[in-house]
Design a protein around this motif. Structure first.
Motif, mmCIF file in Angstrom:
data_model
loop_
_atom_site.group_PDB
_atom_site.id
_atom_site.type_symbol
_atom_site.label_atom_id
_atom_site.label_comp_id
_atom_site.label_asym_id
_atom_site.label_seq_id
_atom_site.Cartn_x
_atom_site.Cartn_y
_atom_site.Cartn_z
ATOM 1 N N LYS A 7 0.960 -1.463 -0.129
ATOM 2 C CA LYS A 7 0.009 -0.036 -0.153
ATOM 3 C C LYS A 7 0.872 1.068 -0.231
ATOM 4 O O LYS A 7 2.136 1.263 0.625
ATOM 5 C CB LYS A 7 -1.109 0.122 1.232
ATOM 6 C CG LYS A 7 -1.527 -1.239 1.537
ATOM 7 C CD LYS A 7 -2.123 -1.271 2.817
ATOM 8 C CE LYS A 7 -2.766 -2.578 3.376
ATOM 9 N NZ LYS A 7 -1.597 -3.343 3.790
ATOM 10 N N ARG A 9 0.183 5.400 0.975
ATOM 11 C CA ARG A 9 -0.700 5.983 1.948
ATOM 12 C C ARG A 9 -0.415 7.664 1.768
ATOM 13 O O ARG A 9 0.732 7.854 1.654
ATOM 14 C CB ARG A 9 -0.826 5.598 3.332
ATOM 15 C CG ARG A 9 -1.427 4.096 3.607
ATOM 16 C CD ARG A 9 -1.239 3.898 5.238
ATOM 17 N NE ARG A 9 -1.887 2.603 5.369
ATOM 18 C CZ ARG A 9 -3.084 2.071 5.464
ATOM 19 N NH1 ARG A 9 -4.011 3.142 5.402
ATOM 20 N NH2 ARG A 9 -3.513 0.986 5.755
ATOM 21 N N GLU A 11 -1.560 10.466 4.241
ATOM 22 C CA GLU A 11 -2.343 10.518 5.875
ATOM 23 C C GLU A 11 -2.045 12.161 6.146
ATOM 24 O O GLU A 11 -0.773 12.278 6.484
ATOM 25 C CB GLU A 11 -1.907 9.631 6.663
ATOM 26 C CG GLU A 11 -2.210 8.105 6.306
ATOM 27 C CD GLU A 11 -2.046 7.160 7.493
ATOM 28 O OE1 GLU A 11 -1.153 7.443 8.147
ATOM 29 O OE2 GLU A 11 -2.354 6.091 7.251
ATOM 30 N N LEU A 17 -11.380 8.393 4.383
ATOM 31 C CA LEU A 17 -10.618 7.696 3.685
ATOM 32 C C LEU A 17 -11.043 7.427 2.441
ATOM 33 O O LEU A 17 -12.179 6.728 2.488
ATOM 34 C CB LEU A 17 -9.848 6.392 4.530
ATOM 35 C CG LEU A 17 -9.146 5.353 3.725
ATOM 36 C CD1 LEU A 17 -7.530 6.152 3.463
ATOM 37 C CD2 LEU A 17 -9.077 4.190 4.524
ATOM 38 N N VAL A 19 -10.111 4.343 -0.210
ATOM 39 C CA VAL A 19 -8.964 3.342 -0.959
ATOM 40 C C VAL A 19 -9.091 3.300 -2.376
ATOM 41 O O VAL A 19 -10.314 3.252 -2.981
ATOM 42 C CB VAL A 19 -9.638 2.021 -0.257
ATOM 43 C CG1 VAL A 19 -8.552 1.039 -0.534
ATOM 44 C CG2 VAL A 19 -9.599 2.212 1.221
ATOM 45 N N PHE A 37 -1.893 12.221 -5.433
ATOM 46 C CA PHE A 37 -1.610 12.412 -4.127
ATOM 47 C C PHE A 37 -1.329 13.778 -3.955
ATOM 48 O O PHE A 37 -2.103 14.419 -3.097
ATOM 49 C CB PHE A 37 -0.512 11.715 -3.362
ATOM 50 C CG PHE A 37 -1.041 10.132 -3.294
ATOM 51 C CD1 PHE A 37 -1.654 9.479 -3.835
ATOM 52 C CD2 PHE A 37 -0.155 9.447 -2.057
ATOM 53 C CE1 PHE A 37 -2.068 8.035 -3.592
ATOM 54 C CE2 PHE A 37 -0.517 8.471 -1.887
ATOM 55 C CZ PHE A 37 -1.286 7.677 -2.551
ATOM 56 N N ASP A 48 -8.083 11.426 3.306
ATOM 57 C CA ASP A 48 -6.616 10.672 3.273
ATOM 58 C C ASP A 48 -6.925 9.342 2.100
ATOM 59 O O ASP A 48 -7.984 8.964 1.785
ATOM 60 C CB ASP A 48 -6.462 9.985 4.510
ATOM 61 C CG ASP A 48 -5.998 10.832 5.690
ATOM 62 O OD1 ASP A 48 -5.649 11.841 5.559
ATOM 63 O OD2 ASP A 48 -5.654 10.294 6.861
ATOM 64 N N LEU A 49 -5.853 9.048 1.633
ATOM 65 C CA LEU A 49 -5.826 7.918 0.571
ATOM 66 C C LEU A 49 -5.053 6.680 0.862
ATOM 67 O O LEU A 49 -4.059 6.935 1.898
ATOM 68 C CB LEU A 49 -5.237 8.716 -0.730
ATOM 69 C CG LEU A 49 -5.850 9.751 -1.363
ATOM 70 C CD1 LEU A 49 -4.951 10.305 -2.452
ATOM 71 C CD2 LEU A 49 -7.167 9.537 -1.702
ATOM 72 N N CYS A 50 -5.291 5.773 0.210
ATOM 73 C CA CYS A 50 -4.663 4.452 0.301
ATOM 74 C C CYS A 50 -4.655 3.893 -0.746
ATOM 75 O O CYS A 50 -5.767 3.271 -1.317
ATOM 76 C CB CYS A 50 -5.063 3.815 1.544
ATOM 77 S SG CYS A 50 -4.224 1.836 1.574
ATOM 78 N N ILE A 72 -7.897 -3.338 5.181
ATOM 79 C CA ILE A 72 -7.881 -1.685 5.086
ATOM 80 C C ILE A 72 -9.347 -1.251 5.498
ATOM 81 O O ILE A 72 -9.444 -0.568 6.395
ATOM 82 C CB ILE A 72 -7.611 -1.315 3.538
ATOM 83 C CG1 ILE A 72 -6.318 -1.735 3.254
ATOM 84 C CG2 ILE A 72 -7.842 0.164 3.570
ATOM 85 C CD1 ILE A 72 -6.177 -1.476 1.721
ATOM 86 N N ALA A 76 -10.004 0.786 9.004
ATOM 87 C CA ALA A 76 -10.401 2.213 8.869
ATOM 88 C C ALA A 76 -11.737 2.559 9.506
ATOM 89 O O ALA A 76 -11.772 3.591 9.840
ATOM 90 C CB ALA A 76 -10.455 2.461 7.447
ATOM 91 N N TYR A 80 -11.928 6.459 10.638
ATOM 92 C CA TYR A 80 -12.453 7.457 9.749
ATOM 93 C C TYR A 80 -13.949 7.736 9.882
ATOM 94 O O TYR A 80 -14.574 6.834 10.384
ATOM 95 C CB TYR A 80 -11.844 7.116 8.512
ATOM 96 C CG TYR A 80 -10.493 7.269 8.172
ATOM 97 C CD1 TYR A 80 -9.809 8.401 7.819
ATOM 98 C CD2 TYR A 80 -9.771 6.349 8.302
ATOM 99 C CE1 TYR A 80 -8.682 8.591 7.553
ATOM 100 C CE2 TYR A 80 -8.537 6.200 7.980
ATOM 101 C CZ TYR A 80 -7.770 7.393 7.716
ATOM 102 O OH TYR A 80 -6.676 7.564 7.420
#
Length: 214
Positions: A7, A9, A11, A17, A19, A37, A48-50, A72, A76, A80
Motif C-alpha cells: 500500500k 498512503r 495521511e 479515507l 481506498v 496524491f 486521506d488516500l490509500c 484496510i 479504517a 475515519y
C-alpha cells in the motif's frame, strides 16, 4: 500465509479515507506519478488516500477484495468518519463488486472509467433488451460481474457515488450504462480516452465535488 497487500498512503489528518484500486497493469505508484496524491493534499485536506497493489493472481483467485476488506476497510472504520472505495478501469469494477456483495462495507464510491465487464456479460444484458428488462438467472448471479449489474438495477440511494469517463473511451458505451444508474449530479464526462489525461481531469472534478472538507 498470504502476504500483506502493498500500500501507499497519504495521511494528513483527513476525516475520510478513500481506498484506490488500480486498473490492470497498474500499481499504487501510478496514482502518485499522475499527481493524485499531490492534488488531494492541496485541494481536499479532509481526505486521506490509500492506494493498493492488487496482483492479477489475487484478482483471478478472488482473494483481492477479501484482503482489501480485512486489511484496510474494516480497520479504517475505527479511525475515519467515512470510508470510500474507488478505482480506475478494472479497479472501478472491483469497487462495484465490493459494494454489490458487501453493501455496508463502504460509505461512497469513486469510479473513474469503470470497466463495464466482459462481452459475455454485456451481451447477455443487451440481448435481454437492456438492464431494465434483464432478469438475472441463478447461474448468472454466481458470477461477480453479473452481481454488479444486478446491484446497479437499484443501487442504494444513501451511498454517494461519483462516476466519470472520457467521451472517447473505448468502453464508453458500457460506462454510460453504469453512469445512467445514478443521479445526474453523480456523473461526469471529459474529453479523452482510456488514459491518464482523462482520469486526471476526472480526479480534479471529483475532489471539487464538495464531498470532503478539512
Amino acid at each position: 500465509m498470504t502476504p500483506a497487500l502493498r500500500k501507499l498512503r497519504l495521511e494528513h489528518g483527513g476525516r475520510d479515507l478513500l481506498v484506490l484500486l488500480p486498473g490492470a497493469g497498474m500499481g499504487p505508484e501510478d496514482f502518485v506519478t499522475a499527481g493524485f496524491f499531490a492534488t488531494t493534499r492541496t485541494r481536499a485536506p479532509g481526505l486521506d488516500l490509500c492506494a493498493v497493489d492488487l496482483g492479477p493472481d489475487s484478482i483471478s483467485s478472488g482473494q483481492a477484495l477479501p484482503a482489501v476488506s480485512r486489511e484496510i476497510l474494516e480497520p479504517a472504520r475505527a479511525r475515519y468518519a467515512r470510508v470510500w472505495l474507488g478505482g480506475i478501469s478494472l479497479g472501478g469494477l472491483l469497487a462495484l463488486c465490493q459494494a454489490a456483495d458487501h453493501p455496508h462495507s463502504v460509505d461512497g464510491l469513486c469510479l473513474l472509467a469503470p470497466y463495464p465487464g466482459s462481452r459475455l456479460t454485456q451481451g447477455a444484458i443487451r440481448e435481454a433488451g437492456g438492464l431494465a428488462n434483464w432478469k438475472a438467472t441463478a447461474e448468472q448471479l454466481a458470477d461477480p460481474e453479473f452481481r454488479v449489474w444486478h446491484w446497479l438495477k437499484a443501487p442504494p440511494a444513501d451511498c454517494p457515488v461519483y462516476v466519470g469517463y472520457g467521451t472517447e473511451d473505448r468502453f464508453a458505451d458500457g460506462m454510460a450504462q453504469i453512469a445512467d444508474c445514478f443521479p445526474p449530479a453523480s456523473r461526469c464526462t471529459v474529453p479523452g480516452g482510456h488514459d491518464w489525461p482523462a482520469w486526471q481531469l476526472l480526479w480534479e472534478d471529483f475532489l471539487a465535488s464538495g464531498h470532503f472538507s478539512a
